[in-house]
Design an enzyme around this catalytic site. Structure first.
Site, PDB file in Angstrom:
ATOM      1  N   CYS A  59     106.314 -90.260  78.571  1.00  0.00           N
ATOM      2  CA  CYS A  59     106.286 -89.581  77.240  1.00  0.00           C
ATOM      3  C   CYS A  59     106.247 -88.046  77.529  1.00  0.00           C
ATOM      4  O   CYS A  59     105.164 -87.388  77.872  1.00  0.00           O
ATOM      5  CB  CYS A  59     105.319 -90.260  76.411  1.00  0.00           C
ATOM      6  SG  CYS A  59     105.432 -89.149  74.718  1.00  0.00           S
TER       7      CYS A  59
ATOM      8  N   CYS B 162     112.651 -85.718  76.857  1.00  0.00           N
ATOM      9  CA  CYS B 162     111.753 -86.754  76.034  1.00  0.00           C
ATOM     10  C   CYS B 162     112.508 -87.970  76.416  1.00  0.00           C
ATOM     11  O   CYS B 162     113.792 -87.983  76.505  1.00  0.00           O
ATOM     12  CB  CYS B 162     112.141 -86.655  74.202  1.00  0.00           C
ATOM     13  SG  CYS B 162     111.760 -88.265  73.305  1.00  0.00           S
TER      14      CYS B 162
HETATM   15  N1  DGL Z   1     109.256 -90.706  74.166  1.00  0.00           N
HETATM   16  C1  DGL Z   1     108.658 -89.706  73.565  1.00  0.00           C
HETATM   17  C2  DGL Z   1     108.732 -88.299  74.437  1.00  0.00           C
HETATM   18  O1  DGL Z   1     109.141 -88.547  75.523  1.00  0.00           O
HETATM   19  C3  DGL Z   1     107.959 -89.728  72.411  1.00  0.00           C
HETATM   20  C4  DGL Z   1     108.848 -89.382  71.162  1.00  0.00           C
HETATM   21  C5  DGL Z   1     108.223 -89.470  69.892  1.00  0.00           C
HETATM   22  O2  DGL Z   1     107.287 -90.559  69.592  1.00  0.00           O
HETATM   23  O3  DGL Z   1     108.357 -88.666  69.012  1.00  0.00           O
HETATM   24  O4  DGL Z   1     108.543 -87.458  73.767  1.00  0.00           O
END
Ligand code: DGL
Length: 267
Positions: free
Chosen positions: A73, A185
């Site tokens: 994440c 992301c």
């Molecule tokens: N998959 C996430 C990231 O890499 C989080 C996205 C989210 O929950 O806003 O930032």
């Protein structure tokens, strides 16, 4: 050799881009995956909240005696760097491996990062690139609508809602000739085709998840911590388990997925 599992977490299905890359690199590994979709999105949350979430998510995974943890994440990786560094189980994020890969891109074309608002605002990607690659143009674009729309199932490149959202968000960088554009992301790898449809088929997209998976593989190999049995997979989900199962099985090509319930942890 160490047959304990590797733990991975994210606010949702985005982390599966990291799990998929890890499974390809390390077929003998077992994994425990935690999708905290009951609390998604992480992207608009303040830093302190994200640090608490990082601790809680890792405590959840630690009960399964994981030997290492990947915060798959970008938002957690950029907001909770000190939490990851101090955690008693070796914990890794996606920022540093992605920055290393970006800085290694030759030439003088701009380097771009698309990520959540929290990740771009933190400066962990863009400010770090500016100081590591002086003289090179660095462009960061927050994409606040992407992760929620992906989590809601709008992932097909032909989906009108997704197409409009991609066009609206990336309008300002269409036509920029990037040296590389980081998907900062982890959710964005899932809509790579829609992003390419808009920016062009040759857009030099770089996946933060894949960079992080290679770095974690290197850590396990160098420390003699790799597993030696065909990989087991466990999934825990704090939100909609059926939606997770529908996506995860085909995406990972691992057959039907059974997701176990995870608690919705209070902040
Ligand atoms: N998959 C996430 C990231 O890499 C989080 C996205 C989210 O929950 O806003 O930032």
């Amino acid at each position: 050799m160490d047959n304990r599992p590797v733990g991975i977490y994210d606010s949702g299905i985005g982390g599966l881009t990291g799990l998929r890359a890890l499974r390809q690199l390390l077929p003998g590994e077992s994994f425990v995956f935690f999708s905290d979709s009951g609390r998604m999105p992480y992207g608009p949350r303040p830093r302190e909240e994200l640090r608490t979430i990082a601790r809680q998510d890792m405590d959840f995974l630690a009960q399964f005696h994981v030997k290492a943890i990947l915060a798959a994440c970008g938002t957690i990786s950029s907001a909770a760097r000190p939490v990851l560094a101090a955690y008693p189980v070796p914990a890794f994020g996606v920022v540093d491996p992605a920055l290393d890969a970006l800085c290694a891109v030759p030439g003088d074309r701009p380097l771009g990062v698309i990520a959540t608002a929290a990740s771009i605002d933190s400066g962990e990607f863009t400010d770090a690139l500016r100081s590591r690659c002086p003289g090179r143009e660095i462009i960061g674009v927050p994409c606040p609508e992407f992760a929620p729309i992906i989590e809601a199932g709008h992932i097909s490149p032909g989906d009108p809602l997704l197409r409009d959202c991609v066009a609206r968000t990336l309008e300002g960088i269409r036509g920029v000739e990037f040296g590389a554009l980081l998907l900062g992301c982890t959710h964005y790898g899932i809509i790579e085709d829609a992003i390419r449809d808009y920016l062009g088929p040759d857009a030099p997209l770089l996946s933060a998840s894949e960079c992080a998976a290679r770095a974690l593989r290197d850590y396990l190999v160098q420390n003699d911590l790799t597993g030696g049995e065909p990989g087991g997979l466990r999934f825990f989900v704090s939100g909609d388990r059926a939606a997770f199962e529908r996506f995860a099985g085909p995406y990972l090509e691992c057959g039907p997925v059974h997701a176990e319930p995870a608690p919705l942890m209070e902040l």
